[in-house]
Write a protein that holds these residues in place. Structure first.
Motif, mmCIF file in Angstrom:
data_model
loop_
_atom_site.group_PDB
_atom_site.id
_atom_site.type_symbol
_atom_site.label_atom_id
_atom_site.label_comp_id
_atom_site.label_asym_id
_atom_site.label_seq_id
_atom_site.Cartn_x
_atom_site.Cartn_y
_atom_site.Cartn_z
ATOM 1 N N GLN A 53 -7.290 -15.393 -6.986
ATOM 2 C CA GLN A 53 -7.224 -14.688 -8.266
ATOM 3 C C GLN A 53 -6.109 -13.659 -8.228
ATOM 4 O O GLN A 53 -5.881 -13.007 -7.202
ATOM 5 N N PHE A 54 -5.424 -13.532 -9.357
ATOM 6 C CA PHE A 54 -4.302 -12.600 -9.475
ATOM 7 C C PHE A 54 -4.499 -11.732 -10.711
ATOM 8 O O PHE A 54 -5.084 -12.169 -11.704
ATOM 9 N N GLU A 55 -3.993 -10.517 -10.632
ATOM 10 C CA GLU A 55 -4.088 -9.580 -11.744
ATOM 11 C C GLU A 55 -2.698 -9.049 -12.087
ATOM 12 O O GLU A 55 -1.779 -9.105 -11.249
ATOM 13 N N PRO A 56 -2.504 -8.544 -13.285
ATOM 14 C CA PRO A 56 -1.175 -8.053 -13.672
ATOM 15 C C PRO A 56 -0.658 -6.990 -12.710
ATOM 16 O O PRO A 56 -1.380 -6.070 -12.325
ATOM 17 N N ALA A 57 0.616 -7.132 -12.336
ATOM 18 C CA ALA A 57 1.220 -6.176 -11.413
ATOM 19 C C ALA A 57 1.627 -4.887 -12.116
ATOM 20 O O ALA A 57 1.827 -3.858 -11.464
ATOM 21 N N GLY A 58 1.755 -4.946 -13.445
ATOM 22 C CA GLY A 58 2.141 -3.743 -14.174
ATOM 23 C C GLY A 58 3.502 -3.245 -13.726
ATOM 24 O O GLY A 58 4.444 -4.021 -13.581
ATOM 25 N N ASP A 59 3.579 -1.936 -13.449
ATOM 26 C CA ASP A 59 4.859 -1.373 -13.022
ATOM 27 C C ASP A 59 4.949 -1.218 -11.508
ATOM 28 O O ASP A 59 5.796 -0.486 -10.993
ATOM 29 N N VAL A 60 4.061 -1.911 -10.763
ATOM 30 C CA VAL A 60 4.114 -1.842 -9.300
ATOM 31 C C VAL A 60 5.365 -2.565 -8.827
ATOM 32 O O VAL A 60 5.553 -3.748 -9.117
ATOM 33 N N PRO A 61 6.259 -1.899 -8.118
ATOM 34 C CA PRO A 61 7.531 -2.532 -7.734
ATOM 35 C C PRO A 61 7.346 -3.558 -6.610
ATOM 36 O O PRO A 61 6.370 -3.524 -5.864
ATOM 37 N N VAL A 62 8.316 -4.454 -6.510
ATOM 38 C CA VAL A 62 8.354 -5.426 -5.420
ATOM 39 C C VAL A 62 8.859 -4.740 -4.162
ATOM 40 O O VAL A 62 9.834 -3.977 -4.203
ATOM 41 N N GLU A 63 8.167 -5.003 -3.043
ATOM 42 C CA GLU A 63 8.555 -4.427 -1.759
ATOM 43 C C GLU A 63 9.269 -5.480 -0.918
ATOM 44 O O GLU A 63 9.082 -6.682 -1.111
ATOM 45 N N ALA A 64 10.044 -5.027 0.048
ATOM 46 C CA ALA A 64 10.648 -5.944 1.009
ATOM 47 C C ALA A 64 9.548 -6.479 1.926
ATOM 48 O O ALA A 64 8.616 -5.755 2.282
ATOM 49 N N ASP A 65 9.656 -7.745 2.312
ATOM 50 C CA ASP A 65 8.644 -8.342 3.201
ATOM 51 C C ASP A 65 8.984 -8.022 4.649
ATOM 52 O O ASP A 65 9.130 -8.898 5.489
ATOM 53 N N SER A 66 9.131 -6.738 4.942
ATOM 54 C CA SER A 66 9.339 -6.281 6.318
ATOM 55 C C SER A 66 7.994 -5.782 6.810
ATOM 56 O O SER A 66 7.614 -4.644 6.618
ATOM 57 N N ASP A 67 7.262 -6.699 7.441
ATOM 58 C CA ASP A 67 5.860 -6.433 7.714
ATOM 59 C C ASP A 67 5.668 -5.587 8.964
ATOM 60 O O ASP A 67 6.379 -5.735 9.949
ATOM 61 N N ASN A 68 4.708 -4.720 8.897
ATOM 62 C CA ASN A 68 4.274 -3.977 10.073
ATOM 63 C C ASN A 68 2.869 -4.454 10.404
ATOM 64 O O ASN A 68 1.900 -4.061 9.758
ATOM 65 N N GLU A 69 2.733 -5.315 11.411
ATOM 66 C CA GLU A 69 1.443 -5.928 11.697
ATOM 67 C C GLU A 69 0.401 -4.908 12.138
ATOM 68 O O GLU A 69 -0.781 -5.183 12.130
ATOM 69 N N ARG A 70 0.837 -3.738 12.551
ATOM 70 C CA ARG A 70 -0.148 -2.729 12.941
ATOM 71 C C ARG A 70 -0.967 -2.241 11.766
ATOM 72 O O ARG A 70 -1.998 -1.615 11.927
ATOM 73 N N SER A 71 -0.507 -2.546 10.553
ATOM 74 C CA SER A 71 -1.263 -2.139 9.365
ATOM 75 C C SER A 71 -2.523 -2.961 9.189
ATOM 76 O O SER A 71 -3.395 -2.611 8.415
#
Length: 570
Positions: free
Chosen positions: A549-567
């Motif tokens: 399921q997906f919901e409207p992103a609104g004004d949430v900006p797109v982030e770079a997919d530079s993942d920190n797996e510790r999160s």
């Protein structure tokens, strides 16, 4: 006291579940259940026989009055009101807020408590309530065991199938070479399908941990789950949506909610929820049409999905790959791909034939997910050592990963679920190779325009006609007649917890509006962008609990997919 529990009887692989609101702790309901099992060996045998006769009668009545789907005939639940849900071989036990679980297994004559304590049904240590005093914490948090210092092993049991020894040598006379499966994923379709596959394993993780080692490849749960994986990965599955509403119709408990809710299921969905597809089987249900088996999967452990051989096995090793390749060649195929699949691992093979004979490419074995067979609790209690003073709890890292935000980015999908990613890539290559090299004589831009106006089924057919046409189809990946994915994947941050969430741009094909959307981690309501896989061709089953399921992103900006797996909180 208000301690909730489930009393379960397993007979011929089916689980009959009763709910208890009060006094379900070991000293309460546990002691009552044990008191009802005769201690005298002769009386015990009479009791087991009478229980089997009793549940055989229930099984016949279920087939006659409930499970068989007949037009114009409503299921008769009158004989089964004592059970909280219709019996199934794939029991879902998490929806009752139960704290204690007791399963009388008439198939193997085992009494199981809280999934991991296994007593021999005819040899429970009763004197001075030894069974109760022997229950102990194991080194795995929240998974109890039986203390061998208190109770002799002669009273303990195991439900797990014995796994064959792994054989890593290729045992065929054909030339072969090892290859590495492609686990990196890119593009809207590949990422979306991999994400759907992860939702399947996450949704059924608890069932796999509790019962997975009891399932043989020909068993109903094993066949259905693996068929779901290959159906979704290959693009054979379709998607079904529920109308948007301000609650989750599967488990809404608000007393004043005016929305439609799913009632007690007969194992299939009617026209209200399935539309023209009704009656649509519910995944895991034993309901069926007359003369047909339940479920959507083939009843064999080797079958062709289009031109790809799917082979189900307990252990994915070179022996299993050898067996699959030999079976395919003996059935007259000289050029084909094969998937060798268990609940935890997958491997791939490609067979080609030339003047020098057959040549086989064999992949490495890849983990489907962070889950592994060692997590399963059907094994002997000795596999779960007692926690003693000075010892620390052991971490089941894979479970912790599966319970975290492990699907929020492309990197997490391919790192934690490499086998699922490889499965999607493998089927994509297999379908592309079957397709013709050219679509026809029209200019490419015309095909793009034509595809915008065809219905979903025509689009799906076009996606396998030619490689050229397939590439056009997959640029804008359709989910149904209403929505398609036109851009992504992206990563956006959750508003409050700042967790990374998978995101796509959807297009409403009826209005032409582009909808930037981000995944919904928890289903509190039903948005307009919700989908559940429908697997099978002649016998179709809706995976009602596997919801993306997906919901409207609104004004949430797109982030770079530079993942920190510790999160990921593990």
């Amino acid at each position: 006291m208000g301690t909730r529990g489930l009393e379960i009887v397993r007979f011929r692989r089916r689980y009959y579940i009763r709910f208890h609101q009060y006094d379900s702790y070991f000293e309460g309901l546990g002691a009552k259940i044990i008191a009802g099992i005769p201690a005298d060996p002769e009386e015990y045998q009479k009791w087991v026989k009478s229980m089997r006769v009793r549940y055989a009668d229930k099984e016949r009545a279920l087939e006659q009055h409930v499970y068989e789907i007949r037009d114009g005939h409503e299921p008769d639940y009158s004989q089964f009101r004592e059970f909280v849900v219709l019996p199934s071989e794939l029991p879902r036990l998490n929806g009752y807020d139960a704290e204690f679980f007791y399963t009388i297994n008439l198939d193997h004559e085992v009494l199981t408590m809280n999934h991991s304590i296994h007593w021999k049904l005819g040899n429970i240590p009763r004197q001075d309530n030894l069974w109760l005093h022997a229950i102990a914490d194991s080194v795995y948090r929240y998974i109890p065991t039986i203390s061998p210092d208190v109770c002799p092993e002669e009273h303990m049991a195991s439900l797990a199938l014995e796994l064959p020894e792994r054989i890593q040598e290729i045992q065929i006379d054909y030339a072969f070479c090892p290859v590495t499966p492609r686990t990196n994923i890119e593009g809207t379709r590949t990422v979306f399908l991999t994400y759907v596959l992860t939702r399947v394993l996450i949704e059924y993780m608890d069932e796999i941990i509790r019962f997975g080692m009891e399932w043989s490849p020909d068993s109903f749960p094993f066949r259905e789950l693996t068929f779901a994986l290959v159906s979704i990965a290959s693009g054979q599955a379709k998607f079904h949506s529920f109308p948007a509403q301000p609650c989750n119709p599967r488990d809404c408990s608000a007393w004043d909610c005016k929305s439609n809710h799913l009632s007690k299921s007969p194992g299939w969905l009617d026209k209200e929820w399935a539309g023209d597809s009704a009656p649509l089987l519910e995944f895991g249900s034993l309901s069926h049409r007359a003369g047909e088996p339940p479920g959507a999967s083939p009843t064999d452990t080797m079958y062709w999905l289009e031109d790809v051989l799917v082979s189900l096995t307990l252990v994915v090793d070179r022996e299993a790959i050898t067996k699959a390749v030999t079976w395919g060649i003996e059935h007259g195929r000289t050029n084909f791909q094969a998937v060798v699949l268990s609940l935890f691992k997958v491997a791939f093979a490609e067979v080609s034939f030339n003047d020098d004979g057959s040549f086989v490419k064999v992949s490495q074995v890849v983990n489907l997910s962070p889950l592994c067979a060692d997590y399963c609790v059907s094994t002997h209690p000795r596999e779960r050592p007692e926690l003693k003073p000075g010892m620390k709890f052991r971490r089941q890292t894979g479970e912790l990963i599966m319970n975290s935000n492990c699907t929020g980015t492309v990197r997490r999908l391919q790192n934690h679920f490499p086998g699922l990613a490889a499965l999607v890539n493998f089927f994509d290559v297999a379908v592309s190779r079957r397709a013709a090299s050219k679509a026809g004589f029209l200019p490419p831009e015309l095909y793009n325009l034509i595809l915008d106006f065809v219905d979903y089924d025509t689009w799906k057919t076009c996606s396998v006609v030619s490689r050229e046409l397939r590439s056009y189809c997959l640029l804008k990946y359709r989910l149904d007649d209403r929505m398609r994915i036109v851009a992504g994947p992206f990563v956006r941050l959750q508003e409050y917890h700042k967790e990374r969430l998978l995101s796509f741009n959807f297009e409403n094909m009826q209005t032409g509006k582009i909808l930037p959307m981000m995944q919904v981690p928890r289903l509190h309501e039903t948005t307009q962008c919700n989908w559940m896989p429908v697997i099978g061709s002649q016998r179709k089953a809706l995976m009602l609990d596997t919801v993306v399921q997906f919901e409207p992103a609104g004004d949430v900006p797109v982030e770079a997919d530079s993942d920190n797996e510790r999160s990921i909180a593990i």
